[in-house]
Design an enzyme around this catalytic site. Structure first.
Site, PDB file in Angstrom:
ATOM      1  N   GLU A 175       0.824  -1.200   0.000  1.00 25.20           N
ATOM      2  CA  GLU A 175       0.000   0.000   0.000  1.00 25.20           C
ATOM      3  C   GLU A 175       0.861   1.253   0.000  1.00 25.20           C
ATOM      4  OE1 GLU A 175      -4.047  -1.567   2.218  1.00 25.20           O
ATOM      5  OE2 GLU A 175      -2.531  -0.584   3.460  1.00 25.20           O
TER       6      GLU A 175
ATOM      7  N   SER B 229      12.525   5.045  14.475  1.00 26.16           N
ATOM      8  CA  SER B 229      11.328   4.640  15.224  1.00 26.16           C
ATOM      9  C   SER B 229      11.766   4.128  16.589  1.00 26.16           C
ATOM     10  CB  SER B 229      10.570   3.556  14.449  1.00 26.16           C
ATOM     11  OG  SER B 229      10.108   4.063  13.216  1.00 26.16           O
TER      12      SER B 229
ATOM     13  N   GLU C 288      10.433  -2.515   6.517  1.00 27.21           N
ATOM     14  CA  GLU C 288      11.590  -1.845   7.106  1.00 27.21           C
ATOM     15  C   GLU C 288      12.536  -1.478   5.963  1.00 27.21           C
ATOM     16  OE1 GLU C 288      14.829  -0.320   8.531  1.00 27.21           O
ATOM     17  OE2 GLU C 288      13.147  -0.612   9.920  1.00 27.21           O
TER      18      GLU C 288
ATOM     19  N   CYS D  61      -0.155   5.884  10.295  1.00 27.70           N
ATOM     20  CA  CYS D  61       1.066   5.200  10.719  1.00 27.70           C
ATOM     21  C   CYS D  61       0.729   3.925  11.485  1.00 27.70           C
ATOM     22  CB  CYS D  61       1.880   6.146  11.601  1.00 27.70           C
ATOM     23  SG  CYS D  61       3.411   5.449  12.211  1.00 27.70           S
TER      24      CYS D  61
END
Length: 419
Positions: free
Chosen positions: A124, A256, A200, A375
């Protein structure tokens, strides 16, 4: 057939963070070669092999990168001989992504597209329009192997890495949508690309860095975007972070983090058991020193888990005097998770403490939550779960992409400061 994660330090277990081998089953052979996978010289060699002058490859590249022409819009390619268009486009612009579903929200300013690859993998991307910029959030992998428990993508596991061209295609599509006024707000220009979608990015290092170079290079080599408008996120693959610092790519690095201490981060970000907080931040400061770019520290605020003032103090201590900015993200809901976003009062207290300690801090102005485009929500879920559907045509009839057929605060999204 198996494939391993593209880590510069060798394969690691993304689910547990322990140094063991990670394997996944590929659905098919590698994606077809696309001009975005090739250097300018390699594209020209393809043209010559087809019996065409080398400059024909440059013409096709300009149509793709500068004019944003779909490969099936052959009538727009008047500079290509009619009898050469088919072979050239088949060789340089093969079908890679087909839109399976398109959803929108935020009064049409946010659009999520689910893509199906030639081998059936799902991914996506999300386009978000703001008053001063337009951002696309792209996927670097189909799925994710990092296993963060609050992220829908991580719960689905990793299917495979995306190719350079599969990544670039998401960006070119977004640029085309904006230029053709297919998003609310009239004609626009893509200004920001954030590698914060599925996967990632640094676990697919080779394809991601090649995609960055394609996006930065001027036409006909690439899309000609500013490197300062590109952001690459990571959960903390330390060797890859250090390697990226030496690439000569002045993009923003977003880490992150989500917790300032190893005990909690081991739970929230399993790879922390391999590379703990101190090592991750050391690599981040090295990146900032080498590139001169401020590092964005991404921190999802989870009610009763990591949002207490004591952790705000611990985070401030880690970041004191560093070239860094904290981007707080109220946790977005995901199916099956009992965790919730911090209450507004808790968010304000966390921000207040960080700012009192001299840490630049903003809170993300979340977009796309109602269509699972925010997110941590990207999971290529079935179309039946969507709330508002703009286009839900079957894949076979959907128009393919590439077929012969940030700003202040978070670089990824809008930000607001809580007072």
């Amino acid at each position: 057939m198996t494939a391993e994660s593209d880590s510069p330090d060798g394969p690691v277990s993304a689910g547990t963070g322990r140094p063991v081998r990670l394997s996944l089953t590929r659905r098919a052979a590698r994606p077809a070669r696309h001009l975005a996978d090739l250097s300018r010289d390699e594209r020209r060699q393809v043209a010559v092999a087809l019996g065409q002058p080398a400059f024909r490859a440059d013409q096709v590249s300009r149509h793709y990168f500068a004019r944003l022409v779909d490969a099936d819009e052959t009538d727009a390619m008047t500079d290509l001989p009619e009898n050469a268009r088919g072979p050239l486009l088949e060789a340089l612009l093969p079908r890679l992504l087909v839109p399976a579903r398109t959803l929108s929200c935020d009064d049409g300013l946010t659009r999520k597209t689910a893509w199906r690859t030639a081998d059936g993998a799902l991914l996506e991307s999300v386009i978000m329009r703001y008053p001063d910029r337009a951002t696309v959030c792209v996927s670097s992998q189909a799925g994710c192997g990092m296993g963060c428990p609050f992220c829908a993508t991580g719960q689905g596991g990793l299917t495979r890495n995306l190719s350079t061209a599969e990544i670039v295609e998401q960006v070119v599509h977004a640029a085309r949508v904006l230029r053709r006024q297919e998003l609310a707000g009239g004609q626009g220009r893509l200004s920001n690309v954030v590698f914060m979608g599925m996967g990632e990015p640094l676990a697919n290092y080779t394809a991601v860095t090649a995609a960055l170079r394609r996006l930065i290079a001027p036409s006909p080599e690439g899309l000609g975007l500013s490197a300062r408008g590109l952001t690459v996120s990571t959960v903390g693959l330390v060797p890859a972070m250090r390697r990226l610092a030496g690439e000569g790519l002045p993009v923003t690095l977003a880490v992150s983090l989500h917790a300032p201490d190893d005990e909690l981060r081991d739970e929230l970000v399993p790879i922390n058991t391999r590379w703990p907080v101190a090592e991750v931040l050391a690599a981040a400061w090295e990146y900032a020193e080498v590139t001169g770019r401020r590092v964005s520290i991404e921190y999802a605020l989870i009610d009763g888990v990591n949002d207490d003032v004591a952790r705000a103090d611990a985070l401030a201590t880690l970041l004191a005097g560093r070239l860094a900015h904290v981007n707080l993200i109220p946790l977005n809901p995901t199916e099956g998770s009992s965790w919730q976003a911090s209450a507004p009062a808790g968010q304000r207290a966390f921000v207040r403490r960080l700012r009192e300690r001299g840490i630049a801090t903003t809170v993300r102005d979340t977009r796309g939550r109602e269509i699972a485009a925010a997110c941590g929500q990207l999971a290529a879920e079935p179309a039946g779960r969507a709330r508002r559907v703009e286009s839900a045509r079957p894949v076979e009839s959907a128009r393919p992409v590439g077929v012969a057929g940030a700003a202040s605060g978070s670089p990824a999204h809008g930000s607001r400061v809580l007072r």
